[in-house]
Motif scaffolding. Structure first.
Motif, PDB file in Angstrom:
ATOM      1  N   UNK A   1       0.816  -1.303   0.038  1.00 12.81           N
ATOM      2  CA  UNK A   1       0.070   0.030   0.004  1.00 12.81           C
ATOM      3  C   UNK A   1       0.943   1.265   0.041  1.00 12.81           C
ATOM      4  N   UNK A   2       0.295   2.193  -0.165  1.00 17.21           N
ATOM      5  CA  UNK A   2       0.953   3.508   0.182  1.00 17.21           C
ATOM      6  C   UNK A   2       0.799   4.289   1.404  1.00 17.21           C
ATOM      7  N   UNK A   3       1.492   5.063   1.748  1.00 18.42           N
ATOM      8  CA  UNK A   3       1.471   5.627   3.232  1.00 18.42           C
ATOM      9  C   UNK A   3       2.004   7.209   3.274  1.00 18.42           C
ATOM     10  N   UNK A   4       1.605   7.816   4.235  1.00 20.16           N
ATOM     11  CA  UNK A   4       2.297   9.141   4.453  1.00 20.16           C
ATOM     12  C   UNK A   4       2.500   9.080   6.167  1.00 20.16           C
ATOM     13  N   UNK A   5       3.101  10.166   6.365  1.00 24.46           N
ATOM     14  CA  UNK A   5       3.197  10.920   7.840  1.00 24.46           C
ATOM     15  C   UNK A   5       2.012  11.832   8.182  1.00 24.46           C
ATOM     16  N   UNK A   6       1.452  11.500   9.386  1.00 21.56           N
ATOM     17  CA  UNK A   6       0.422  12.553   9.858  1.00 21.56           C
ATOM     18  C   UNK A   6       1.128  13.485  10.760  1.00 21.56           C
ATOM     19  N   UNK A   7       0.489  14.464  11.334  1.00 20.41           N
ATOM     20  CA  UNK A   7       1.116  15.437  12.201  1.00 20.41           C
ATOM     21  C   UNK A   7       1.511  15.058  13.530  1.00 20.41           C
ATOM     22  N   UNK A   8       1.188  13.641  13.843  1.00 20.40           N
ATOM     23  CA  UNK A   8       1.920  12.991  14.954  1.00 20.40           C
ATOM     24  C   UNK A   8       3.024  12.176  14.952  1.00 20.40           C
ATOM     25  N   UNK A   9       3.676  12.453  13.372  1.00 23.65           N
ATOM     26  CA  UNK A   9       4.638  11.696  13.100  1.00 23.65           C
ATOM     27  C   UNK A   9       4.370  10.219  12.864  1.00 23.65           C
ATOM     28  N   UNK A  10       3.506   9.949  12.818  1.00 20.70           N
ATOM     29  CA  UNK A  10       2.775   8.399  12.755  1.00 20.70           C
ATOM     30  C   UNK A  10       2.644   7.960  11.047  1.00 20.70           C
ATOM     31  N   UNK A  11       2.534   6.763  10.712  1.00 18.74           N
ATOM     32  CA  UNK A  11       2.460   6.494   9.422  1.00 18.74           C
ATOM     33  C   UNK A  11       1.220   5.974   9.222  1.00 18.74           C
ATOM     34  N   UNK A  12       0.300   6.827   8.104  1.00 16.58           N
ATOM     35  CA  UNK A  12      -1.079   6.261   8.159  1.00 16.58           C
ATOM     36  C   UNK A  12      -1.121   5.746   6.661  1.00 16.58           C
ATOM     37  N   UNK A  13      -1.830   4.671   6.496  1.00 12.13           N
ATOM     38  CA  UNK A  13      -2.137   4.007   5.391  1.00 12.13           C
ATOM     39  C   UNK A  13      -2.940   4.671   4.457  1.00 12.13           C
ATOM     40  N   UNK A  14      -2.803   4.815   3.167  1.00  7.99           N
ATOM     41  CA  UNK A  14      -3.641   5.440   2.378  1.00  7.99           C
ATOM     42  C   UNK A  14      -4.562   4.655   1.530  1.00  7.99           C
ATOM     43  N   UNK A  15      -4.274   3.378   1.283  1.00  4.72           N
ATOM     44  CA  UNK A  15      -5.335   2.371   0.751  1.00  4.72           C
ATOM     45  C   UNK A  15      -5.073   0.868   1.158  1.00  4.72           C
TER      46      UNK A  15
END
Length: 409
Positions: free
Chosen positions: A395-409
């Motif tokens: 999947x793809x992911x990104x960092x959120x404002x808490x420095x955590x990795x959030x999955x996008x799909x």
């Protein structure tokens, strides 16, 4: 008669001494160690996460299998292939060392692959992604991977970028075996979509920000609409800082490999800085941040916090990919060990486990999925025999404002 009694007594005590010696020797071997040969300097977050994942899976069996205790010894190769080679040589001399887990970096494995296979070192890879790692040129293949495979990663990153509407990618890659393997797969994937990269640039470890700015300006001038980035945390932070300091009209979206997630990227690049760029990176499709965690995943997380003193809550797992893959891979190894009868002899037991890994009889429930015979006997025609994951697990992911990795799909 006296002589017979004397002889009998001598034989009795001799046997008793031999039995005591044998028992002591067996007792001395009732321990196996797992080496973790990784970068605890430049990519510490990934290495710690791998260690935590191994520990959590071992904690489920109370660090013991068939009466033999297991523990983990960490070796810091500092991203240096020669230092990694010395760690592997130390492993071979250690009679209690049964297997080796590797870390984030591909170059040490690529450089030492022949040495690993020639010496039958049972090596488990929960992160390093370069395609050739698990593909041996001979019948001997002792490396098993549960991670992203760059034979597929470049295709997946390209596919997701195309789905988002990008048509003019520029390849910005580190000049290593890992970077070069991605250049091939990304170029091929784009070719299949009738897209040609508008350019390609290589960079070395330790690239400075001024050089990064020059490269980024040149990339923008090429007409690119997206950057495909393959690099690790340190260089990822350098290029991100350089991008943020450029005028907004020069900044381009970045679709990255996951090397940037294995170090201190979020400590070097703040959330406010990250908000100024469009950055996404490849991951595998499980996260403890998912809202719909299964009871199994919740129990694993609770045990992880209990078993690793540096963890207080799920946000403390700084490189979740390393934890998740190492946990699942250790669970598979435990299942393989349960399928054989350990002898206490390292050389015999590694062969038994190797065979069991290729012929796993029972499914293994992991965080990413339920593994149904994840590995099979290797030969050159069975290209993916030692790969536990497929492109469907990405999947793809990104960092959120808490420095955590959030999955996008």
């Amino acid at each position: 008669m006296f002589f017979s009694k004397y002889v009998f007594a001598s034989l009795y005590f001799s046997c008793l001494i031999l039995l005591t010696t044998y028992t002591a020797d067996v007792h001395a071997q009732q321990k196996y160690t797992i080496y973790l040969d990784a970068d605890f300097s430049g990519a510490k977050a990934s290495s710690l996460a791998i260690q935590q994942g191994i520990n959590t899976a071992l904690a489920e069996v109370d660090y013991q299998l068939q009466g033999i205790n297991f523990d983990v010894i960490t070796k810091d190769h500092r991203a240096n292939s020669l230092r990694s080679r010395r760690n592997l040589e130390d492993f071979l001399l250690d009679k209690q060392a049964l297997m080796v887990f590797s870390g984030l970096h591909s170059p040490p494995l690529l450089a030492n692959k022949d040495f690993i296979n020639e010496n039958k070192i049972l090596l488990l890879d929960p992160w390093a992604a370069a395609g050739p790692i698990t593909r041996s040129s001979s019948a001997q293949n002792w490396i098993f991977r549960l991670s992203i495979d760059d034979s597929n990663a470049g295709s997946f990153i390209s596919q997701k970028a195309i789905e988002q509407g990008f048509r003019k990618p520029y390849l910005l890659l580190e000049d290593t075996g890992w970077g070069r393997s991605n250049e091939k797969t990304m170029t091929q994937a784009l070719k299949e979509a009738s897209i040609t990269p508008v350019g390609l640039s290589w960079f070395n470890w330790g690239t400075g920000k001024n050089h990064a700015k020059v490269l980024l300006r040149d990339i923008k001038a090429s007409g690119a609409d997206v950057i495909f980035f393959v690099g690790n945390s340190a260089e990822g932070a350098t290029f991100t800082h350089a991008m943020v300091e450029l005028p907004q009209n020069i900044r381009l979206p970045i679709r990255s490999h996951w090397g940037i997630t294995g170090g201190d990227f979020t400590e070097k690049v703040s959330a406010s800085q990250r908000e100024k760029i469009d950055l996404q990176f490849i991951q595998t499709n499980f996260s403890f941040l998912n809202e719909d965690l299964s009871m199994f995943a919740k129990n694993v997380l609770a045990l992880a916090i209990k078993s690793n003193k540096e963890l207080k809550h799920k946000g403390d797992i700084k490189a979740q990919t390393g934890f998740i893959h190492a946990y699942d891979l250790t669970k598979i190894v435990i299942s393989a060990i349960r399928q054989v009868k350990l002898t206490g002899d390292k050389d015999k037991d590694k062969i038994l486990i190797h065979h069991a890994l290729e012929h796993l009889a029972k499914p293994v429930l992991g965080l990413l999925k339920n593994y149904q015979r994840p590995f099979s006997p290797y030969n050159k025609q069975q290209f993916n025999a030692h790969e536990a994951l497929t492109i469907d697990d990405y999947s793809m992911g990104k960092f959120n404002h808490k420095d955590e990795i959030v999955l996008l799909n």
